[in-house]
Write an enzyme that holds these catalytic residues in place. Structure first.
Site, mmCIF file in Angstrom:
data_model
loop_
_atom_site.group_PDB
_atom_site.id
_atom_site.type_symbol
_atom_site.label_atom_id
_atom_site.label_comp_id
_atom_site.label_asym_id
_atom_site.label_seq_id
_atom_site.Cartn_x
_atom_site.Cartn_y
_atom_site.Cartn_z
ATOM 1 N N ILE A 344 0.833 -1.192 0.000
ATOM 2 C CA ILE A 344 0.000 0.000 0.000
ATOM 3 C C ILE A 344 0.874 1.250 0.000
ATOM 4 O O ILE A 344 2.033 1.203 0.430
ATOM 5 C CB ILE A 344 -0.951 -0.004 1.227
ATOM 6 C CG1 ILE A 344 -1.912 1.197 1.202
ATOM 7 C CG2 ILE A 344 -0.187 -0.035 2.541
ATOM 8 C CD1 ILE A 344 -3.008 1.147 2.274
ATOM 9 N N CYS A 345 0.333 2.339 -0.535
ATOM 10 C CA CYS A 345 0.935 3.665 -0.449
ATOM 11 C C CYS A 345 2.254 3.752 -1.240
ATOM 12 O O CYS A 345 2.260 3.577 -2.446
ATOM 13 C CB CYS A 345 1.121 4.043 1.020
ATOM 14 S SG CYS A 345 1.410 5.796 1.335
ATOM 15 N N ALA A 346 3.374 3.996 -0.562
ATOM 16 C CA ALA A 346 4.658 4.137 -1.258
ATOM 17 C C ALA A 346 5.244 2.802 -1.692
ATOM 18 O O ALA A 346 6.064 2.749 -2.617
ATOM 19 C CB ALA A 346 5.659 4.859 -0.354
#
Length: 425
Positions: A344-346
């Site tokens: 998730i995310c970065a």
């Protein structure tokens, strides 16, 4: 083993003391930052505590996480609900006499009872309220703690639905996700935690700051509705009777994402192993507020078999993951075996993409980093499943991400049940 645990406790206490001294120095140095106290105790709901601390920290507040537990051999280590171990900045008892702009109580059971029974905290919150200070509580805490202390008399308030009947007769119960009445802000549960925290930001800083903070979180455009997944090339995720999931963590991991994964999956009955890729079990999260203690080191976890390996984001944490050969090798082996993996995310952009783990796959990532993905065609979606890969965008999509994993491992009915338990929908 006992000596190592004792050493860990001493190091955790020393680090937490340094953070507390820094917070005090900042507060006395003429800065205008708002001071916020988030008390925690054994059994505190970790999603609620993490979201409150993280979101207020993003707004510029100086957040102090303090344990209300009595002193013990574990120092400042608090075992929150679902086996989440965190390290507080200090003790509530040591903060008497200090002024805060906000005191916000997370819920959870028996966490709310443990907060209620802390006389030092009761004294602080009552004095704070008498002086016109802003205070709040979520989940069980409005009924079990604030109402018990007589601090919601004549006020409208919300709480976890099954605790509404525990409100004292002088409280006006309201079945809403967030309720603001005068200086009291109350909310319902883990699934409303970001909304609760943003309401506190708005009361402290104003609507413009709240919207500024909410933007990069990528919160749901419509709260309380059923979550959705963008799924392509659907395959069954085969797993053990009790699914085994590895959640690696690093210094700089995003706390809301990591804690959502741990909390939601353990609620669903999944066996979650939290493994540190650093040189010690304790890791410092992205916002430096929730210092987590992992279950084991990655070296030990690498000898085990997992049905799923899933990474939280946070840029610094993702970069550490990408440079940890043992973790990258585990991910590649997982993918080659057609076993599920995710991020998730970065982490999709900074771990999976550069190591070829998104080749031929549709994925999403933190929107400002989505340009790093070779195939950006699915990047507008909050959660994307492509075969044995699952990806998601940001802290505000972390619960949906976790629920999607529950759905793939244990079925839609189980995921919906957990979503309702969280008051996510």
């Amino acid at each position: 083993m006992a000596a190592a645990a004792s050493s860990l406790v001493r190091r955790a206490a020393a680090a937490a003391s340094r953070r507390l001294l820094h917070a005090r120095a900042f507060a006395s140095g003429g800065e205008t930052a708002k001071r916020v106290l988030v008390p925690v105790a054994a059994g505190t709901e970790p999603i609620e505590a993490a979201a409150t601390a993280d979101v207020l920290n993003r707004a510029g507040a100086r957040v102090t996480v303090a344990t209300a537990d009595p002193p013990g051999d574990d120092g400042l280590v608090v075992e929150a609900a679902y086996g989440v171990k965190l390290v507080a900045d200090g003790r509530v008892a040591d903060l008497e006499g200090e002024a805060f702009d906000l005191i916000a109580l997370p819920g959870g059971m028996p966490g709310s009872v443990n907060l209620r029974d802390c006389k030092a905290l009761e004294k602080m919150v009552k004095k704070h309220a008498e002086n016109g200070g802003l205070y709040g509580a979520i989940c069980a805490a409005p009924a079990v703690t604030l109402a018990y202390w007589g601090m919601l008399k004549g006020l409208k308030a919300s709480c976890y639905p099954s605790f509404m009947e525990k409100f004292t007769a002088d409280v006006i119960p309201v079945n809403s996700r967030v309720v603001v009445d005068r200086n009291a802000v109350t909310s319902q549960g883990p699934g409303t935690a970001i909304e609760f925290a943003l309401a506190l930001v708005e009361r402290l800083y104003g609507k413009e700051k709240m919207e500024e903070v909410a933007g990069p979180l990528y919160v749901r455009p419509q709260h309380g509705v059923e979550y959705t997944i963008e799924e392509l090339n659907s395959v069954e995720w085969k797993c053990s009777d009790t699914p085994q999931v590895l959640v690696p963590v690093a210094n700089g991991s995003e706390e809301m994402e990591a804690i959502n994964l741990i909390d939601v999956l353990r609620r669903a009955g999944v066996n979650v192993t939290v493994a540190s890729v650093e040189e010690k079990l304790q890791i410092v999260t992205r916002r430096h507020k929730f210092n987590l203690i992992a279950d084991m080191m990655l070296d030990e976890a690498s000898e085990m078999q997992f049905d799923l390996i899933v990474m939280p984001g946070g840029l610094q944490g993702a970069q550490k993951f990408a440079s940890t050969k043992k973790l990258v090798d585990l991910l590649k082996k997982q993918a080659e075996s057609n076993k599920p993996y995710g991020a998730i995310c970065a982490s999709p952009a900074h771990v999976l993409e550069p190591h070829g783990l998104l080749k031929g796959k549709k994925a999403t990532a933190f929107p400002p980093m989505s340009h790093l993905l070779t195939d950006q065609s699915a990047c507008d979606h909050r959660v994307v499943v492509d075969g044995n890969l699952i990806t998601s965008q940001a802290p505000g999509t972390a619960t949906e991400f976790s629920l999607a994993i529950v759905e793939k491992l244990l079925g839609r009915d189980k995921a919906i049940s957990i979503a309702k338990e969280l008051i996510f929908m």
